[in-house]
Structure formats: C-alpha cells, structure tokens
Design an enzyme around this catalytic site. Structure first.
Site, short mmCIF file in Angstrom:
data_model
loop_
_atom_site.label_atom_id
_atom_site.label_comp_id
_atom_site.label_asym_id
_atom_site.label_seq_id
_atom_site.Cartn_x
_atom_site.Cartn_y
_atom_site.Cartn_z
N CYS B 146 0.84 -1.20 0.00
CA CYS B 146 0.00 0.00 0.00
C CYS B 146 0.87 1.25 0.00
O CYS B 146 1.34 1.70 1.04
CB CYS B 146 -0.93 -0.02 1.22
SG CYS B 146 -1.96 1.44 1.40
N CYS B 149 -0.29 4.10 2.13
CA CYS B 149 -0.13 3.91 3.57
C CYS B 149 1.32 4.11 4.00
O CYS B 149 1.59 4.64 5.07
CB CYS B 149 -0.50 2.49 4.01
SG CYS B 149 -2.13 1.97 3.55
N ASP B 150 2.24 3.63 3.18
CA ASP B 150 3.61 3.46 3.66
C ASP B 150 4.63 4.41 3.05
O ASP B 150 5.77 4.45 3.49
CB ASP B 150 4.06 2.02 3.40
CG ASP B 150 3.15 1.02 4.09
OD1 ASP B 150 2.43 1.43 5.02
OD2 ASP B 150 3.15 -0.16 3.70
#
Lengths: 103, 319
Positions: B146, B149-150
């Site tokens: 992701c 997200c990261d």
C-alpha cells in the site's frame, strides 16, 4: 481509546499492564477502517486491555524505536514488553486471533 | 440463522455497489457481502480504496479521492435500502437454486448464511505479489502492498517500484513525494502503461527506469536493505540498495472461493456471455472479476449496472 504521544509513551507502558498501541496517521485509509474495530475490542475486554493510538505524523520517535514502517501497525505490550505485532488492517476476528493468547 | 434473499451481491467495489444501487431501486432488497478489511486491494470498496486521486471518473471535474468515491457509492446504495454485510464469502454451493452462501463471520458451518435466488459476483481482482522468498515476511519491513499507507516512511530514501503498467506508474509518481529516488523495475524494454501515465513517469526526475529486469531476491535481516535484480536478456545479476519495495505487477481475479462451480477462463477470470450471464443460470458476474481488458472503475460500474438489469429481468421470468 487513549491518545499516546512520544513524551507520554514510557509512562503509558508502565501504567498499563496490557496495552495495544495503534500506530496510525490521518492520511492512511486502512487505519481509519481498523480504528473502530480496536475501539470495539477494548470495550469487549472491559478493562482487561487498554488501546492507545499514536499518530506517527507527530510522534515519529516511538514509531522509529519500534521500527514501524507500515501503518496501521498494532503492537501489544505486556508489562512494557512487545509480545505481539499486527501489520496491516485486518478483520476483528483476525485481530482477536493474534491477541487471544496474551490475555 | 439462514436468511432468504432475492439477490446476493458478493464484493463491494464499483461493480458490486452499482449493482446494489440498481437492484435496490428495483425493490429487490439486495444484500452486499462487502468483504473483510485489509491493507491489500482485497477489501471493502476494492482496489480504489488504496488509490489517491482519480482523475478520469466522469462527473468529477477536479478528480476525487478513491476512498471518498467508494464511500459515496456505498451511501447511495444504502439510501435505497441495500443491506451491507461486513464479511467475506467463505463457501458457496451453486449446484441448485436457491444458491447457498456461507460467510466468514458465521462460526456454525452447517447452515448457510444466505439462500439467494440469484447471485451477482463482483469480487474483483487483487494485486499480484512477486512470489519470491521472504516477500511476505518483509511486509511492513520494507515490502509494501500500500503505497498510500507506507510512502511516508521512505522520506529521503531510495526505493523501488516493480511493474510497467498504470498502477506501477501511479505508485512510482506518488512515491516521489517522499523518496529521494524511485527505481522503476520493468520486465520488458517498454512500458505497457497508458501514454499519459508513462510520459509523466518518464519525465519525473526522481524516477530511474531499469529496463528488462526482474527482482529475484530480497536482502536484509530485520528489514529490507537491498534487492537482487536479474536482467531478462543476458541473465546478468546486480544488487540495488533500496529500503523499500512496492509491487505493482498485475492482478489476479478473486475467484478462489468459487472453485469449479462456475466456468472460468485459463487465467481464473469468470466467463460471461450475453452481457453478464455466467455458466450457471441465475448467477451473474460484473467488474474486474470477469474483465482483464478494461479494468476501470467506470467500466466496472457500467457492468454492475448491466448485471443488475440482467438479474431483474431473469428474476421476473423465474419467479
């Protein structure tokens, strides 16, 4: 859920025998999905478990200390020691399965 | 407790939720079994939940965020009475009507959760992983599913994105916001991405393309520190120091749970004909689970609408 910060963190570990720390950030979609589930789990456990959320945007020290490189990451601390780590959003049942043995 | 329903919709991406809007407005009281939350594209709302801005969904002049768009789809379906069930379908029996469906939150395996007169399958597709050693173990320690997200954790770092399609371009461009350098590892000597996305990526100063190459090994003890790259032409091997690896090499349809009960093509996609009909009478399929050609939110939504209309007409003739 309790809000944790870099400066409160050490004390939070001392004051809570069993605390699940949710590393999250405002811009993380999966984090938003997992937050209500953690709230539910905390409620279900009725005092046996504290859930704390740590915004990694503002509290990068703790995130670094525990080598968090992906969010959401949830780490369960038992008497101050990390005993379980969950990376990524998961369903309630899947999270409970990871935590169950530590109650 | 088994519930009898007219329409079960499995999956809640653009296809499933459009089918839900249409069947709900037709008073078919659909139940959407939306999936389980995860940090991969196999989650309620589908692949768009992990994207940022969508620029080409008609009707949004200035674009819209993927999760916001899917939230709107869901709210619109619920407004007309669609029921949303947060679980995965864990087992199906399509051998007779009504069709039997079991869900992941029901512990009693004996009785099905639903008996459905008709089923719309819109389970979509999920991202492929590389399938090399230590990949799963390093998720959250440098390997990511992701980017949105990261990406943050790779501020000022050198990272790699694997893939030559639109999703790889999108991820690589997005990640340049954080990373000091993004290596784009492409299996062939050209990109299969759309022209506009390919141009954007190639023009980006922070993106360096490594052509004709595949990732063959992940190194690093507790976290990723470097990757081994093998040239697909001369088989030469080299090491690339990166602390992050984002994989966007393609998709596989989410059809595992249907087993051999429905006809699939050689890649596991559901075969459809006459619109959204499948090999089993009363079961329809829409979206990416039956489409490996277009794979757009708008085409998925369009085929979801087709499935809803097909179901409505089919139910009228089979009451």
């Amino acid at each position: 859920m309790k809000t944790l910060t870099d400066s409160s963190f050490n004390e939070d570990l001392i004051n809570n025998d069993l605390i699940l720390v949710d590393f999250w950030a405002e811009w993380c979609g999966p984090c938003k999905l997992v937050a209500p589930i953690l709230e539910e789990i905390e409620r279900d456990k009725g005092g046996a478990l504290t859930v704390g959320k740590l915004d990694i945007d503002e509290n990068l020290d703790v995130a670094r200390r525990f080598e968090v490189m992906s969010i959401p990451t949830m780490i369960l601390f038992k008497k101050g020691e990390p005993v379980a780590r969950i990376v990524g959003a998961k369903s309630k049942n899947a999270i409970l399965r990871e935590l169950e043995s530590h109650f | 407790m088994t519930e009898r329903i007219k329409v079960a919709i499995i999956g809640s991406g653009p296809a499933g939720l459009t089918a839900a809007i249409y069947t709900a407005r037709a008073n078919l009281e659909p139940v959407v079994i939306e999936g389980e939350i995860s940090s991969t594209s196999d989650q309620p709302g589908g692949q768009l939940m992990l994207t940022t801005e969508i620029e080409n969904f008609p009707g949004f002049i200035n674009g819209i965020e993927g999760p916001e768009l899917m939230g709107n789809f869901k709210a619109q379906a619920e407004r007309f009475g669609a029921k949303i069930h947060s679980a995965k379908v864990s087992k199906v029996d399509f051998s007779e009507r009504p069709f039997k469906l079991w869900t992941s939150d029901e512990l009693e395996e004996e009785e099905p959760t639903y008996l459905a007169e008709s089923v719309i399958i819109s389970t979509g597709a999920r991202s492929l992983m590389l399938g090399i050693d230590r990949e799963l173990e390093l998720i959250g320690h440098g390997v990511s599913t992701c980017a949105t997200c990261d990406g943050f954790f790779f501020r000022g770092k050198e990272i790699a994105v694997v893939g030559g399609g639109d999703s790889a371009m999108e991820e690589a461009i997005f990640l340049t916001k954080f990373a000091s350098r993004v290596f784009l590892i492409v299996r062939r000597g050209e990109l299969r991405a759309s022209k506009i996305m390919a141009e954007r990526a190639l023009k980006n100063e922070k993106i360096t393309v490594i052509w004709n190459s595949v990732v063959t090994k992940l190194n690093g003890e507790k976290a990723l520190s470097s990757i081994e790259i093998t040239n697909t032409i001369d088989s030469s091997v080299s090491q690339l120091e990166v602390s992050g690896l984002f994989v966007a090499i393609g998709h596989v349809p989410n059809t595992d749970v249907f087993g051999k009960q429905i006809e699939l093509d050689e890649n596991g996609y559901i075969n459809t004909s006459k619109g959204t009909y499948t090999s089993v009478e009363g079961i329809f399929a829409c979206g990416d689970v039956q489409d490996h050609t277009y794979r757009q939110a708008i085409t998925a939504a369009g085929s979801g609408c087709m499935a809803a209309i097909d179901v409505e007409r089919w139910l009228e003739n089979h009451q």
